[in-house]
Design a protein around this motif. Structure first.
Motif, PDB file in Angstrom:
ATOM      1  N   PHE A  78      -8.857  21.620 -16.383  1.00  8.46           N
ATOM      2  CA  PHE A  78      -7.683  21.264 -17.173  1.00  8.46           C
ATOM      3  C   PHE A  78      -7.579  22.090 -18.451  1.00  8.46           C
ATOM      4  O   PHE A  78      -6.500  22.425 -18.895  1.00  8.46           O
ATOM      5  N   PHE A  79      -8.701  22.451 -19.062  1.00  6.20           N
ATOM      6  CA  PHE A  79      -8.699  23.099 -20.373  1.00  6.20           C
ATOM      7  C   PHE A  79      -8.440  24.601 -20.318  1.00  6.20           C
ATOM      8  O   PHE A  79      -8.359  25.242 -21.357  1.00  6.20           O
ATOM      9  N   VAL A  80      -8.288  25.206 -19.144  1.00  2.00           N
ATOM     10  CA  VAL A  80      -8.130  26.663 -19.037  1.00  2.00           C
ATOM     11  C   VAL A  80      -6.930  27.159 -19.838  1.00  2.00           C
ATOM     12  O   VAL A  80      -7.009  28.172 -20.525  1.00  2.00           O
ATOM     13  N   ALA A  81      -5.808  26.463 -19.796  1.00  4.94           N
ATOM     14  CA  ALA A  81      -4.621  26.886 -20.548  1.00  4.94           C
ATOM     15  C   ALA A  81      -4.920  26.873 -22.047  1.00  4.94           C
ATOM     16  O   ALA A  81      -4.455  27.746 -22.788  1.00  4.94           O
ATOM     17  N   GLY A  82      -5.702  25.910 -22.508  1.00 10.28           N
ATOM     18  CA  GLY A  82      -6.079  25.855 -23.917  1.00 10.28           C
ATOM     19  C   GLY A  82      -6.957  27.032 -24.323  1.00 10.28           C
ATOM     20  O   GLY A  82      -6.826  27.563 -25.421  1.00 10.28           O
TER      21      GLY A  82
ATOM     22  N   ASP B  19      -5.488  34.095 -27.193  1.00 11.51           N
ATOM     23  CA  ASP B  19      -4.311  34.821 -27.673  1.00 11.51           C
ATOM     24  C   ASP B  19      -4.160  34.707 -29.186  1.00 11.51           C
ATOM     25  O   ASP B  19      -3.844  35.684 -29.860  1.00 11.51           O
ATOM     26  N   LEU B  20      -4.376  33.516 -29.735  1.00 14.45           N
ATOM     27  CA  LEU B  20      -4.279  33.328 -31.181  1.00 14.45           C
ATOM     28  C   LEU B  20      -5.287  34.189 -31.933  1.00 14.45           C
ATOM     29  O   LEU B  20      -4.948  34.873 -32.902  1.00 14.45           O
ATOM     30  N   VAL B  21      -6.529  34.164 -31.481  1.00 14.00           N
ATOM     31  CA  VAL B  21      -7.578  34.938 -32.148  1.00 14.00           C
ATOM     32  C   VAL B  21      -7.325  36.433 -31.996  1.00 14.00           C
ATOM     33  O   VAL B  21      -7.472  37.199 -32.947  1.00 14.00           O
ATOM     34  N   SER B  22      -6.911  36.859 -30.812  1.00 13.83           N
ATOM     35  CA  SER B  22      -6.636  38.281 -30.579  1.00 13.83           C
ATOM     36  C   SER B  22      -5.504  38.774 -31.470  1.00 13.83           C
ATOM     37  O   SER B  22      -5.589  39.865 -32.055  1.00 13.83           O
ATOM     38  N   ALA B  23      -4.442  37.979 -31.581  1.00 13.83           N
ATOM     39  CA  ALA B  23      -3.311  38.364 -32.427  1.00 13.83           C
ATOM     40  C   ALA B  23      -3.745  38.437 -33.891  1.00 13.83           C
ATOM     41  O   ALA B  23      -3.418  39.389 -34.601  1.00 13.83           O
ATOM     42  N   ARG B  24      -4.505  37.446 -34.326  1.00 10.03           N
ATOM     43  CA  ARG B  24      -4.983  37.433 -35.711  1.00 10.03           C
ATOM     44  C   ARG B  24      -5.851  38.654 -35.990  1.00 10.03           C
ATOM     45  O   ARG B  24      -5.682  39.353 -36.989  1.00 10.03           O
TER      46      ARG B  24
ATOM     47  N   ASN C 275       1.794  39.178 -35.424  1.00 10.89           N
ATOM     48  CA  ASN C 275       2.305  37.823 -35.268  1.00 10.89           C
ATOM     49  C   ASN C 275       2.475  37.535 -33.782  1.00 10.89           C
ATOM     50  O   ASN C 275       3.022  38.344 -33.044  1.00 10.89           O
ATOM     51  N   MET C 276       2.011  36.375 -33.373  1.00  8.65           N
ATOM     52  CA  MET C 276       2.132  35.967 -31.975  1.00  8.65           C
ATOM     53  C   MET C 276       3.481  35.294 -31.765  1.00  8.65           C
ATOM     54  O   MET C 276       3.988  34.604 -32.656  1.00  8.65           O
ATOM     55  N   ALA C 277       4.066  35.505 -30.606  1.00 13.34           N
ATOM     56  CA  ALA C 277       5.322  34.847 -30.261  1.00 13.34           C
ATOM     57  C   ALA C 277       5.119  33.330 -30.296  1.00 13.34           C
ATOM     58  O   ALA C 277       3.997  32.836 -30.149  1.00 13.34           O
ATOM     59  N   VAL C 278       6.204  32.595 -30.466  1.00 15.01           N
ATOM     60  CA  VAL C 278       6.152  31.134 -30.451  1.00 15.01           C
ATOM     61  C   VAL C 278       5.447  30.694 -29.174  1.00 15.01           C
ATOM     62  O   VAL C 278       5.820  31.108 -28.074  1.00 15.01           O
ATOM     63  N   SER C 279       4.398  29.919 -29.324  1.00 15.24           N
ATOM     64  CA  SER C 279       3.590  29.478 -28.185  1.00 15.24           C
ATOM     65  C   SER C 279       3.158  28.041 -28.398  1.00 15.24           C
ATOM     66  O   SER C 279       3.054  27.578 -29.530  1.00 15.24           O
ATOM     67  N   ARG C 280       2.873  27.370 -27.294  1.00 15.11           N
ATOM     68  CA  ARG C 280       2.373  25.995 -27.391  1.00 15.11           C
ATOM     69  C   ARG C 280       1.755  25.563 -26.084  1.00 15.11           C
ATOM     70  O   ARG C 280       1.984  26.184 -25.047  1.00 15.11           O
ATOM     71  N   LEU C 281       0.989  24.498 -26.154  1.00 16.75           N
ATOM     72  CA  LEU C 281       0.436  23.865 -24.962  1.00 16.75           C
ATOM     73  C   LEU C 281       1.314  22.671 -24.628  1.00 16.75           C
ATOM     74  O   LEU C 281       1.704  21.899 -25.507  1.00 16.75           O
TER      75      LEU C 281
END
Length: 70
Positions: A16-20, A26-31, A36-42
């Motif tokens: 279940f946690f794979v998407a997280g 992605d957040l860490v890579s962008a930082r 800036n990362m595109a609008v994203s969410r779980l």
């Protein structure tokens, strides 16, 4: 959340946690890259069997006012 989004879901047999994890990477890579990362969410999506699927959704920045690519 309007517009075109790319979705990442767990494959058959994945946890279940794979998407997280995808979201966090992605957040860490962008930082780390200084972008800036595109609008994203779980998003937690209920399943017909009573379970839950977690989906990573990120806004498609490459489709703003452009035809859909296939």
């Amino acid at each position: 959340m309007h517009g075109a989004y790319a979705l990442a879901v767990a494959g058959q047999g994945e946890a279940f946690f794979v998407a997280g994890v995808d979201y966090g990477v992605d957040l860490v890579s962008a930082r780390d890259a200084g972008v800036n990362m595109a609008v994203s969410r779980l998003i937690d999506v209920p399943l017909a069997n009573g379970g839950m699927e977690r989906v990573f959704a990120t806004r498609r920045f490459d489709r703003e006012g452009a035809p859909k690519y296939t």
